[in-house]
Every structure is written in C-alpha cells, then in structure tokens.
Write a protein that holds these residues in place. Sequence first.
Motif, PDB file in Angstrom:
ATOM      1  N   ILE A  40       0.973  -1.198  -0.065  1.00  0.00           N
ATOM      2  CA  ILE A  40      -0.144   0.003   0.113  1.00  0.00           C
ATOM      3  C   ILE A  40       0.832   1.192   0.055  1.00  0.00           C
ATOM      4  CG2 ILE A  40      -1.768   1.332   1.439  1.00  0.00           C
ATOM      5  CD1 ILE A  40      -2.912  -1.381   2.169  1.00  0.00           C
ATOM      6  N   MET A  41       1.900   1.220   0.674  1.00  0.00           N
ATOM      7  CA  MET A  41       2.791   2.556   0.804  1.00  0.00           C
ATOM      8  C   MET A  41       3.568   2.754  -0.475  1.00  0.00           C
ATOM      9  SD  MET A  41       2.376   3.749   3.711  1.00  0.00           S
ATOM     10  CE  MET A  41       0.997   2.948   4.554  1.00  0.00           C
ATOM     11  N   LYS A  42       3.821   1.770  -1.080  1.00  0.00           N
ATOM     12  CA  LYS A  42       4.452   1.559  -2.708  1.00  0.00           C
ATOM     13  C   LYS A  42       3.619   2.368  -3.619  1.00  0.00           C
ATOM     14  CE  LYS A  42       4.985  -2.002  -5.448  1.00  0.00           C
ATOM     15  NZ  LYS A  42       5.830  -2.973  -6.073  1.00  0.00           N
ATOM     16  N   CYS A  43       2.179   1.876  -3.233  1.00  0.00           N
ATOM     17  CA  CYS A  43       1.340   2.492  -4.267  1.00  0.00           C
ATOM     18  C   CYS A  43       0.948   3.920  -3.894  1.00  0.00           C
ATOM     19  CB  CYS A  43      -0.209   1.557  -4.222  1.00  0.00           C
ATOM     20  SG  CYS A  43       0.105   0.309  -5.103  1.00  0.00           S
ATOM     21  N   ILE A  44       0.894   4.101  -2.563  1.00  0.00           N
ATOM     22  CA  ILE A  44       0.917   5.708  -2.385  1.00  0.00           C
ATOM     23  C   ILE A  44       1.901   6.484  -2.993  1.00  0.00           C
ATOM     24  CG2 ILE A  44       0.920   7.462  -0.470  1.00  0.00           C
ATOM     25  CD1 ILE A  44      -0.623   5.554   1.158  1.00  0.00           C
ATOM     26  N   ALA A 103       5.256   3.219 -18.421  1.00  0.00           N
ATOM     27  CA  ALA A 103       5.952   2.194 -18.329  1.00  0.00           C
ATOM     28  C   ALA A 103       6.968   1.949 -17.039  1.00  0.00           C
ATOM     29  CB  ALA A 103       7.118   2.412 -19.639  1.00  0.00           C
ATOM     30  N   SER A 104       7.504   3.067 -16.673  1.00  0.00           N
ATOM     31  CA  SER A 104       8.091   3.115 -15.380  1.00  0.00           C
ATOM     32  C   SER A 104       7.161   2.593 -14.203  1.00  0.00           C
ATOM     33  CB  SER A 104       8.759   4.254 -14.799  1.00  0.00           C
ATOM     34  OG  SER A 104       9.037   5.247 -15.917  1.00  0.00           O
ATOM     35  N   VAL A 105       5.832   3.040 -14.319  1.00  0.00           N
ATOM     36  CA  VAL A 105       4.864   2.714 -13.209  1.00  0.00           C
ATOM     37  C   VAL A 105       4.752   1.467 -13.166  1.00  0.00           C
ATOM     38  CG1 VAL A 105       2.795   3.058 -12.625  1.00  0.00           C
ATOM     39  CG2 VAL A 105       3.887   4.870 -13.160  1.00  0.00           C
ATOM     40  N   VAL A 106       4.673   0.685 -14.479  1.00  0.00           N
ATOM     41  CA  VAL A 106       4.189  -0.770 -14.642  1.00  0.00           C
ATOM     42  C   VAL A 106       5.558  -1.448 -14.034  1.00  0.00           C
ATOM     43  CG1 VAL A 106       4.347  -2.700 -16.067  1.00  0.00           C
ATOM     44  CG2 VAL A 106       2.986  -0.546 -16.443  1.00  0.00           C
ATOM     45  N   LEU A 107       6.841  -0.891 -13.878  1.00  0.00           N
ATOM     46  CA  LEU A 107       7.879  -1.702 -13.504  1.00  0.00           C
ATOM     47  C   LEU A 107       7.940  -1.334 -12.135  1.00  0.00           C
ATOM     48  CD1 LEU A 107      10.398  -2.745 -14.790  1.00  0.00           C
ATOM     49  CD2 LEU A 107      11.754  -0.604 -14.273  1.00  0.00           C
ATOM     50  N   MET A 108       7.605  -0.265 -11.672  1.00  0.00           N
ATOM     51  CA  MET A 108       7.642  -0.127 -10.140  1.00  0.00           C
ATOM     52  C   MET A 108       6.688  -1.283  -9.717  1.00  0.00           C
ATOM     53  SD  MET A 108       7.372   3.940  -9.518  1.00  0.00           S
ATOM     54  CE  MET A 108       8.097   5.362 -11.152  1.00  0.00           C
ATOM     55  N   LEU A 109       5.399  -1.125 -10.263  1.00  0.00           N
ATOM     56  CA  LEU A 109       4.444  -2.104  -9.678  1.00  0.00           C
ATOM     57  C   LEU A 109       4.909  -3.588  -9.539  1.00  0.00           C
ATOM     58  CD1 LEU A 109       1.306  -0.549 -11.134  1.00  0.00           C
ATOM     59  CD2 LEU A 109       1.879  -0.735  -8.743  1.00  0.00           C
ATOM     60  N   SER A 110       5.794  -3.914 -10.557  1.00  0.00           N
ATOM     61  CA  SER A 110       6.051  -5.322 -10.506  1.00  0.00           C
ATOM     62  C   SER A 110       7.399  -5.766  -9.906  1.00  0.00           C
ATOM     63  CB  SER A 110       6.047  -5.712 -11.879  1.00  0.00           C
ATOM     64  OG  SER A 110       7.156  -5.033 -12.744  1.00  0.00           O
ATOM     65  N   SER A 111       7.855  -4.749  -9.351  1.00  0.00           N
ATOM     66  CA  SER A 111       9.266  -4.826  -8.969  1.00  0.00           C
ATOM     67  C   SER A 111       9.224  -4.797  -7.152  1.00  0.00           C
ATOM     68  CB  SER A 111      10.355  -3.943  -9.422  1.00  0.00           C
ATOM     69  OG  SER A 111      11.209  -3.936  -8.485  1.00  0.00           O
ATOM     70  N   TYR A 112       9.923  -5.438  -6.522  1.00  0.00           N
ATOM     71  CA  TYR A 112       9.878  -5.028  -5.143  1.00  0.00           C
ATOM     72  C   TYR A 112      11.339  -4.584  -4.774  1.00  0.00           C
ATOM     73  CZ  TYR A 112       5.720  -7.417  -4.915  1.00  0.00           C
ATOM     74  OH  TYR A 112       4.511  -7.574  -5.182  1.00  0.00           O
ATOM     75  N   SER A 113      11.925  -4.319  -5.442  1.00  0.00           N
ATOM     76  CA  SER A 113      13.601  -3.827  -5.143  1.00  0.00           C
ATOM     77  C   SER A 113      13.875  -2.494  -5.656  1.00  0.00           C
ATOM     78  CB  SER A 113      14.459  -4.819  -5.617  1.00  0.00           C
ATOM     79  OG  SER A 113      14.493  -5.151  -6.676  1.00  0.00           O
ATOM     80  N   LEU A 114      12.985  -2.174  -6.516  1.00  0.00           N
ATOM     81  CA  LEU A 114      13.551  -0.572  -7.252  1.00  0.00           C
ATOM     82  C   LEU A 114      13.362   0.480  -6.011  1.00  0.00           C
ATOM     83  CD1 LEU A 114      11.530   0.038 -10.352  1.00  0.00           C
ATOM     84  CD2 LEU A 114      13.948  -0.497  -9.990  1.00  0.00           C
ATOM     85  N   THR A 115      14.288   1.472  -5.944  1.00  0.00           N
ATOM     86  CA  THR A 115      14.068   2.552  -5.268  1.00  0.00           C
ATOM     87  C   THR A 115      13.602   3.813  -5.910  1.00  0.00           C
ATOM     88  OG1 THR A 115      16.228   1.945  -4.352  1.00  0.00           O
ATOM     89  CG2 THR A 115      15.574   4.041  -3.628  1.00  0.00           C
ATOM     90  N   LEU A 116      12.460   3.917  -5.329  1.00  0.00           N
ATOM     91  CA  LEU A 116      11.645   4.961  -6.125  1.00  0.00           C
ATOM     92  C   LEU A 116      12.175   6.349  -5.775  1.00  0.00           C
ATOM     93  CD1 LEU A 116       8.068   3.651  -5.624  1.00  0.00           C
ATOM     94  CD2 LEU A 116       9.851   3.038  -7.207  1.00  0.00           C
ATOM     95  N   SER A 117      11.930   7.316  -6.730  1.00  0.00           N
ATOM     96  CA  SER A 117      12.467   8.724  -6.278  1.00  0.00           C
ATOM     97  C   SER A 117      11.377   9.361  -5.367  1.00  0.00           C
ATOM     98  CB  SER A 117      12.488   9.699  -7.687  1.00  0.00           C
ATOM     99  OG  SER A 117      11.468   9.587  -8.369  1.00  0.00           O
ATOM    100  N   VAL A 118      11.963  10.491  -4.681  1.00  0.00           N
ATOM    101  CA  VAL A 118      11.017  11.088  -4.064  1.00  0.00           C
ATOM    102  C   VAL A 118      10.158  12.172  -4.621  1.00  0.00           C
ATOM    103  CG1 VAL A 118      10.979  12.783  -1.887  1.00  0.00           C
ATOM    104  CG2 VAL A 118      12.958  11.000  -2.165  1.00  0.00           C
TER     105      VAL A 118
END
Length: 638
Positions: free
Chosen positions: A562-566, A584-599
Amino acid sequence: MCCSRLVLSFCFILFHAVALTFAQDPYFCFETGNYTSNSTYKANLNTLLASMSSNTEIDYGFYNFSAGEGSEKANAIALCRGDISTEECRSCVNKSSHDLLHYCPNQKEAIIWFTTCMVRYSNKLIFGVMEDSPLSAYYNTKNVSDVEGFNKVLKPLLDRLRIRAASGSSTRKFAVGSAAAPDFETIHALLMCTPDLDELECSNCLRKAAEYIPKCCDGKQGGRYIAPSCDLRYEVYSFYDPAAETTSSEGKERHSSKTAVIIAVPTVVPVLLIICIYTFYLRVRKPREKDERKSEIVDEMSNAESLQIKFSMIKVATENFSTANKLGEGGFGVVYKGRFSNGQEIAVKRLSSGSGQGDLEFMNEVQLVVRLQHRNLVKLLGFCLKGSERLLVYEFVPNASLDHFIFDPIKRAQILNWDRRYKIIEGIARGLLYLHEDSRFRIIHRDLKASNILLDADMNPKISDFGTARLLDQTQGNTKKIIGTYGYMAPEYAMRGYFSVKSDVFSFGVLVLEIISGQKNSSFAEGENVEGLLSFAWKNWREGTVSNLVDPTLSSSSTAEIMKCIHIGLLCVQENVAKRPTIASVVLMLSSYSLTLSVPTKPAFLMYSSTRPDISSQSQNSLEVTESDPLVLALSQP
Ligand SMILES: *[C@@H]1O[C@H](CO)[C@@H](O)[C@H](O)[C@H]1NC(C)=O
Ligand SMILES: *[C@@H]1O[C@H](CO)[C@@H](O)[C@H](O)[C@H]1NC(C)=O
Ligand SMILES: *[C@@H]1O[C@H](CO)[C@@H](O)[C@H](O)[C@H]1NC(C)=O
Ligand SMILES: *[C@@H]1O[C@H](CO)[C@@H](O)[C@H](O)[C@H]1NC(C)=O
Ligand SMILES: *[C@@H]1O[C@H](CO)[C@@H](O)[C@H](O)[C@H]1NC(C)=O
C-alpha cells in the motif's frame, strides 16, 4: 569505437553470463573493414540507404538493394515484420538506417534490429545467403509457472509456424500464430526470414534460433531470437496484429519500442552464439480473453469492411435506444445496453454530433481503435454511420464501473480487499501502457477516471472510452475543446488545454490514491482541508502520517505494498510534468519489489472539493462542468 565496446560486453557476457541492459535496439558493427568519410563506399552506402527509405514501389516489406561497383559496392537488406503497413515499414527502415550509421560510423558491415524491422548492409554479397550468426537472444524476465506444460505447447507451435514461414514466397516468409497454454495463457509467436532465402535455408535458420531457446531461456514467458537471416519471437500476450493470423494480407502494429536490452556480439566468429538479455516491458500475462464471446458478429468483424453494423440492428438491440437501456451519459454521448438477436450483449455509445470529421476519417479512426486489443481494454466491436448518427458498439462488461465499488463504503469493504485493488491498479497501468506505447499509435486517453474503469466478472479492470478523443478528431496535443473530468485532470490540461501521456499519468495517480483511500478526489473533505485528496495525501506524506490516507478496511498485512502504491500515486500527480514517471516506469515499479523510487515533489492542487474550481477565470471563456461526468471546457485559443 562501438565495436570495441561491443566486443567487451560480449566477453563479459561470455564469462559472466550476465544480462546487460542498454536502452537501445540491438545492433552490431562488424570488424570486417572500415571506410573513411570521403570514400566512394560511404557515398554508395548513403545513396543505398536513402533509396531504400524513399522507395515507394515495394509493398511487401523486403528490400535488397545495392549501389556502386566492384570493391566499393554496398549491399543492403531491410526486412519489415509482415504485420505492419508499408508506411510504417518505410519509416522503420529509415529510422533504423539512420541509427545504424550513427552507431557504426565507419564499419563497412553492420546490422540493427528494431521491433518491427531490421536493416543490414555489407560490402560482401549478402543476397540469397543464409546467415544465422550472430544469433542474439532476449527474453522476457517473467517465468512461466508450468515449464513443461508451456514447452509442450510452444514447441509444436514454433514447428508449425516455421514450416509455414519457410514455405512462403520469394517476397514474404512470415508466419504468426497462437496456441492455448496452461494457466489460461495463450502463446503468441512470430517467425520470419528474409524471403531471398530458399525454403530449406529459412527453415534451418529458424530451427537454429528455436534450438537456442532451451539453452538460454527455458521457462521464460517470452523471448526474441534474432539472426541476420531470421527472427523468432514469442510472448504470452499478443504483440502483433492479430489480423495477420488469419489472413496473409498486410496488417499493422506497433512502434519500434525501445526494447531495452541487448547483447553483444562478435562478428567474424561465425560459430559463436551469443546471448543474453533481458527485457521487454513486463506486460500482461494473460492476453486476450478466451474466445467465448466470439460470436458471429465478432467473426464477421475480423474483416475490416464488415466492422460496420446496421443501424436497424442496433436499434433493435437497444429497443430503439430506450431510456430503460441507458447505461450512462458523458461528454461523448449516451451509452446504451443492447442485445443482438444471437444473444450477444453489447454497449452502444451514441456519439454526440458536432465533430467536424468526415465519414471516411471517422471510419479510418474506427479501424484503428478496433485494432487496440488488450485484456485491460474494453473491446470495440464495430460502428455504425447513418446520416448524422455515429454509433460505437462495444463488448458488454458485466460488472459495473469501479466507482460503484470503490466509493461505496459497504462494497469496497466487502469486495475490494487489497489484493483485488492491487490487481486493479496493475491492470489499469497495463492497459494504459498499451495505449501509450504498445499500440500502433500513441493513444492518450484524456478521461481516465473510476467510472471509465469497468470490471469484468473476475473483477479485472478494463479501461473504456479510449480512443474516443481520436474518434472525435481531437488528436492534436493542444486543443480548444477540453474533455476530461473534474478531479482527474492534470493542471496543464485543465488550464491550457495541453495534453500528453503525462496528463494521463496524472489521472492515473489520482485514481490510485482514490483506490487506496476509497475517497473521491473531487468531493474529498477532511476537517478544514478543502484542497482535496491530493493535498491531504501530500501533507500526510510529508508528516510521515500517510497511513491516515489508507482506507481503514484494508488489512495491515499489506502495508508495504500500500505504501508503495501511495508513493507511486504521489509521483504521478506531481505538478512538474517532467517529473511524473511514464506509465512504463509505473508498470515496472508495480512489478518490482526492489526498485528505489524517487522522492515525490509537490503535487498539483486544483482547488477541488467543496467549491467548484474557477477555471473559467483562467481560461477566459465559458465552462460547463458537471460533477461526475466528463467536463467539457470551451477554451478560446490563447
Ligand atoms: C575500424 O575502426 C575501429 C574504430 O572505429 C577500430 O577500432 C578498428 O580497429 C578498425 N578496424 C580496421 C580493420 O581497421
Ligand atoms: C580521403 O581522405 C584521406 C585523409 O583524410 C586521404 O588520405 C584519402 O586519400 C582521401 N581519399 C579519397 C578517395 O579522396
Ligand atoms: C528519414 O528520417 C529523417 C530523420 O531521421 C528525415 O529527415 C527524412 O525525411 C526521412 N526520410 C524519409 C524518406 O522518410
Ligand atoms: C525466475 O526463475 C529464476 C530461477 O529459476 C529466478 O532466479 C528468477 O528470479 C525468477 N524470475 C522472476 C521474475 O520471478
Ligand atoms: C531481391 O529479392 C527479390 C525477391 O526475393 C528477388 O526476386 C530478387 O532476385 C532479389 N534481387 C537480388 C539482387 O538478389
């Protein structure tokens, strides 16, 4: 230069078997000889490549041209995928030739593969000569669950298509086809050779490519194996024009996507196979729905001319557009439920008139939208054009739209647990990715919102209303007429009429935050806060209290997701358009558990909530707004 880099990466791969990612299409610069910039060879090569990209006579997607004489003679081959149009082919050949000259600035021999075409040149004779090396492989990183079952379907499919491709004509050796695999998946495959090969050569090249699959990428959901003379690809989603499956006529599809990874390669060493890679977006697992809804009507449709459905038939199906059959109404027109005499249920959209588009243009657009097929998109079955009437006929999706569930306190608690919500978020992202990047044309939805997300019997989301902007002839990036919905519109679009894929990303972000909170952005009020959901989310994000945003009925066991989605939602609604991620990056973020998302940075707040936004003062003109329906803003040109 580029050669040495390639050779290096090649070695790297050879010894470490590591996948490299380059954000480029695969190419090789051969070290079989260099030319200088003032040489005759260079001049011949330029003439040759220009003559291929500007040739308007060839309509079968294969070019084998040469220019010059003797040792300065340059030979080139270009081959397009058999499901794309002549025009797309030409533009792909042009683009890949340019890129290739850029990547291999002085090598006499070089090759590049785009998604839909390949270009190769050499000072040696390359026509009618089978070349299966270098062979490179790319694979879809997703694993299949039942490897054995999958291979049992894949192998015969590839064998069948290989035979079909190889037995093609001297202008076309191309075959596509699909087969049902375990887990309700469908394997789609595409095989082709340069048609200057004979049957046996083509078959051998493809056989060699297929033999590489178990050595490289067994158990993967997809892969592409490319050699100078042939190309083999399979996926569990449809990546080619499905029309090419049934007919051998020309179809179309796709841009040349940046496939990402590549691998390396030597040259000169004909025996070496190379491999590696990684790539392709992580896309849809199960592609097209099962064929259960394939009725006569749909079958008829596969023929472009018969996309047209008789007005009388639609009239009967909707009981003369009776109010009882009305499903909804929006800025584009009224939607009715209907049922054809064969029992097939449909949804009919009666477009409001007033588009300046001619009939022919309208039909062209319909043919385009009809080709958009994705499990997360509602399927357009056909259209009707009669007098001033323009009707679009869609498949009927049984469950209501997402807004009926997510904004209903009881239904969202009972039906939409977190897994379902996450699946819905992912599905919407994939549908949008298809519209933005994978379909033949870039389609900007422009009115993504909860009521445009329909849910099928398994609660899978299907985006509806896509392509409508095109059908109303509003295809430019800056439009006088704004179509969008209060609460979901990106500020640059609401205020200046400027839309882009990033305005869709904005709407997607709003949708994600709504799905998590169960609250509607346009009517969100929390205490003193009248700025809406986005500002509430942002404030809590900054204060570290983001759990305030989460629908209390969601189980705390899914907190990390949930936090990742927020986080993703906030990235999508940033005010700074350039900072919003692509889908495309969103899809990648959703399917990956190890990506560091930007702030995330500050979102755009349009004064939503209790007071109506006074957009008209910014846009100098009249504005009609209805709370839940698409809003139609008439802007005068600045
Ligand atoms: C060709 O040029 C590349 C640099 O672009 C160089 O590394 C290579 O050695 C040259 N090959 C020959 C055969 O001259
Ligand atoms: C091309 O230029 C090089 C120097 O850059 C020169 O040595 C050579 O003779 C020129 N060749 C031709 C065909 O003009
Ligand atoms: C090929 O592409 C270049 C830009 O990459 C463009 O300037 C040129 O007009 C194109 N040529 C043709 C024939 O389409
Ligand atoms: C696929 O399976 C391999 C091992 O068989 C594993 O290393 C890899 O992480 C899996 N990939 C995914 C995307 O699950
Ligand atoms: C080019 O390809 C066509 C079609 O395969 C073939 O008929 C023709 O002979 C080829 N030309 C050359 C120069 O190989």
